[in-house]
Scaffold this motif. Structure first.
Motif, PDB file in Angstrom:
ATOM      1  N   SER A   1      74.898  20.532  13.146  1.00 26.84           N
ATOM      2  CA  SER A   1      73.487  20.674  12.806  1.00 26.84           C
ATOM      3  C   SER A   1      73.294  21.763  11.773  1.00 26.84           C
ATOM      4  O   SER A   1      73.841  22.842  11.860  1.00 26.84           O
ATOM      5  N   GLY A   2      72.500  21.436  10.734  1.00 28.27           N
ATOM      6  CA  GLY A   2      72.160  22.412   9.717  1.00 28.27           C
ATOM      7  C   GLY A   2      73.078  22.382   8.521  1.00 28.27           C
ATOM      8  O   GLY A   2      72.812  23.008   7.509  1.00 28.27           O
TER       9      GLY A   2
ATOM     10  N   THR B   1      68.443  13.617  11.032  1.00 25.92           N
ATOM     11  CA  THR B   1      68.756  14.639  10.040  1.00 25.92           C
ATOM     12  C   THR B   1      68.136  14.262   8.691  1.00 25.92           C
ATOM     13  O   THR B   1      67.439  13.245   8.570  1.00 25.92           O
ATOM     14  N   SER B   2      68.456  15.034   7.686  1.00 28.77           N
ATOM     15  CA  SER B   2      67.941  14.758   6.345  1.00 28.77           C
ATOM     16  C   SER B   2      68.426  13.406   5.830  1.00 28.77           C
ATOM     17  O   SER B   2      67.849  12.865   4.887  1.00 28.77           O
TER      18      SER B   2
ATOM     19  N   THR C   1      61.954  19.974  17.093  1.00 29.38           N
ATOM     20  CA  THR C   1      62.475  20.244  15.752  1.00 29.38           C
ATOM     21  C   THR C   1      63.278  21.543  15.770  1.00 29.38           C
ATOM     22  O   THR C   1      62.807  22.576  16.247  1.00 29.38           O
TER      23      THR C   1
ATOM     24  N   LYS D   1      65.467  24.267  13.443  1.00 30.98           N
ATOM     25  CA  LYS D   1      65.705  24.778  12.098  1.00 30.98           C
ATOM     26  C   LYS D   1      66.708  25.919  12.216  1.00 30.98           C
ATOM     27  O   LYS D   1      66.504  26.862  12.985  1.00 30.98           O
ATOM     28  N   LYS D   2      67.795  25.787  11.480  1.00 34.76           N
ATOM     29  CA  LYS D   2      68.882  26.769  11.549  1.00 34.76           C
ATOM     30  C   LYS D   2      69.342  26.979  12.987  1.00 34.76           C
ATOM     31  O   LYS D   2      69.648  28.088  13.422  1.00 34.76           O
TER      32      LYS D   2
ATOM     33  N   VAL E   1      61.897  25.265  16.661  1.00 37.17           N
ATOM     34  CA  VAL E   1      60.751  25.815  15.925  1.00 37.17           C
ATOM     35  C   VAL E   1      59.450  25.113  16.285  1.00 37.17           C
ATOM     36  O   VAL E   1      58.366  25.681  16.082  1.00 37.17           O
TER      37      VAL E   1
ATOM     38  N   ILE F   1      62.934  15.027   6.495  1.00 32.65           N
ATOM     39  CA  ILE F   1      63.550  16.111   7.249  1.00 32.65           C
ATOM     40  C   ILE F   1      64.365  16.959   6.276  1.00 32.65           C
ATOM     41  O   ILE F   1      65.271  16.449   5.607  1.00 32.65           O
TER      42      ILE F   1
ATOM     43  N   GLY G   1      69.268  21.306   6.734  1.00 31.69           N
ATOM     44  CA  GLY G   1      69.313  22.424   7.671  1.00 31.69           C
ATOM     45  C   GLY G   1      68.397  22.247   8.864  1.00 31.69           C
ATOM     46  O   GLY G   1      68.338  23.117   9.734  1.00 31.69           O
ATOM     47  N   THR G   2      67.668  21.131   8.899  1.00 30.36           N
ATOM     48  CA  THR G   2      66.759  20.834  10.010  1.00 30.36           C
ATOM     49  C   THR G   2      67.242  19.598  10.750  1.00 30.36           C
ATOM     50  O   THR G   2      67.690  18.635  10.125  1.00 30.36           O
ATOM     51  N   THR G   3      67.164  19.623  12.065  1.00 29.82           N
ATOM     52  CA  THR G   3      67.497  18.467  12.899  1.00 29.82           C
ATOM     53  C   THR G   3      66.340  18.209  13.848  1.00 29.82           C
ATOM     54  O   THR G   3      65.784  19.163  14.427  1.00 29.82           O
TER      55      THR G   3
END
Length: 409
Positions: free
Chosen positions: A8-9, A205-206, A236, A238-239, A243, A254, A257-259
């Motif tokens: 992740s990230g 993911t992205s 969500t 983030k890093k 969040v 997305i 670095g965000t999942t």
């Protein structure tokens, strides 16, 4: 155990791919194609093309075939896709944007959502996908797939691809993934999929794109048209930290670095225990049944194994189809697409396609999406853009989720 894992990230990179081409008329004949039934035209070193008539149970159809010699170090196969799993584009557009020599369409995909009013079709493919050695997505549950009935003993995890050893194979890819927090590691039921198993948690993911994730919570493991779940939750990250949370799946691109974790039923209840600021580590990969590592892989279903047609292949429904044949110990690949022009539109049965691939010299065969999706494109000699070589049965190129391409150095 071979895995194409992603933490992740970490930044994810899209893949390119393509196939090759030419133009030549072949002779009509009864039954499956014979190796000398048409003339091959050289497209590039290691790549040749031909087209010829085939006579099946429903009448005469027309085949377009690319032959790719993987012993040639200047040739490689890869995945064509629009840069996002939940997206579609015409094969010619994919090939041109990725600077491919040629290409064919790929996996079956989530094309419509008539049974779920207000839920957008995602355009995402059914099976697993690997691009440039990187896992893009897992397979949806068997009952959630789009496309004809699977042959007995097969499932949505089936893929065709080229290993890091340079050999093409028909294989199976299973998702291995977890999300972990406070010393507890829990399983992931999906990654970038348009449908998640009941009671599971999936990661997005992205690579997913901007389409709503609502579809992932609709249907059941056995019935695609079943109602959407009313017990959902989304978290969500983030890093690697929580969040935000939501009771319904969201939409929108997305960021790297965000999942986003999406849960349904029991999976939603597990996600509700996560709180803002809590660290969560997400890991996943695709494990192959053959223990092979893949540079690229795309979903569909097998037709031939060890030179024999699979038991139970449909021999009653004829249609326009796309398929892949593998010969010479994985070093020769045939990319096969039928023509959708009115004169040939009745096509072949699945069993007849298996026979046609075998006659080309394939010992392994694999079916891809057909009908209006069947498309073969390639660059004419000296050109920088591909042209469509068959006639798509819709009368125009249908946007598809992915494809197979051939690149040449």
């Amino acid at each position: 155990m071979t895995r194409h894992q992603k933490r992740s990230g970490v930044r994810r990179k899209s893949l390119t791919a393509v196939v090759a081409l030419g133009t030549v008329a072949g002779a009509a004949f009864a039954g499956a194609a014979s190796a000398d039934a048409a003339t091959w035209t050289t497209v590039a070193a290691g790549v040749s093309y031909r087209q010829y008539d085939l006579r099946g149970a429903a009448g005469t159809t027309h085949a377009h075939v690319l032959s790719v010699d993987l012993t040639n170090t200047h040739v490689r196969l890869g995945l064509l896709y629009p840069g996002a799993v939940a997206s579609r584009a015409a094969v010619s557009s994919l090939a041109n944007s990725q600077k491919a020599v040629a290409g064919i369409n790929g996996d079956f995909f989530n094309i419509s959502e008539a049974q779920h009013p207000g839920v957008a079709a995602t355009g995402a493919s059914v099976g697993p996908a690997i691009a440039n050695g990187r896992a893009l997505k897992g397979a949806v549950p068997d009952g959630q797939r789009f496309g004809p009935a699977l042959p007995p003993g097969t499932n949505t995890k089936a893929v065709v691809g080229v290993g890091t050893d340079g050999r093409a194979r028909v294989d199976s890819l299973s998702l291995t993934g977890t999300y972990a927090t406070v010393g507890r590691r829990l399983p992931l039921g999906g990654v970038n999929q348009y449908a998640l198993p009941e009671n599971s948690v999936g990661a997005y993911t992205s690579d997913w794109g901007g389409v709503s994730r609502k579809r992932a919570t609709c249907g059941t493991d056995t019935e695609r048209a079943a109602a959407c779940s009313t017990a959902t939750y989304e978290v969500t990250l983030k890093k690697g930290k929580v969040v935000s949370t939501s009771t319904t799946p969201g939409s929108g691109v997305i960021a790297a670095g965000t999942t986003v974790l999406v849960g349904r039923e029991a999976g939603a209840q597990r996600l509700k225990k996560l709180v803002k600021g809590q660290p969560v580590a997400v890991r996943y990969g695709l494990t192959s049944a053959s223990k092979s590592a893949y540079g690229f892989a795309v979903g569909g279903y097998p037709l031939l194994s060890g030179g024999r047609s699979l038991t139970g292949l449909n021999n009653s429904v004829s249609a326009v189809r796309t398929a892949v044949g593998i010969g010479n110990g994985g070093k020769r690949v045939f990319l096969f697409a039928l023509d959708g022009a009115a004169a040939y539109r009745k096509g072949l049965t699945v069993a007849e396609v298996a026979g046609a691939l075998k006659s080309l010299g394939a010992t392994e065969g694999f079916s891809l999406d057909g009908g209006g999706s069947s498309t073969l494109v390639a660059r004419p000699s000296g050109a920088t853009k591909v042209t469509v070589r068959n006639h798509p049965s819709d009368g125009y190129e249908r946007p598809v989720s992915n494809g197979i391409g051939v690149f040449t150095k």
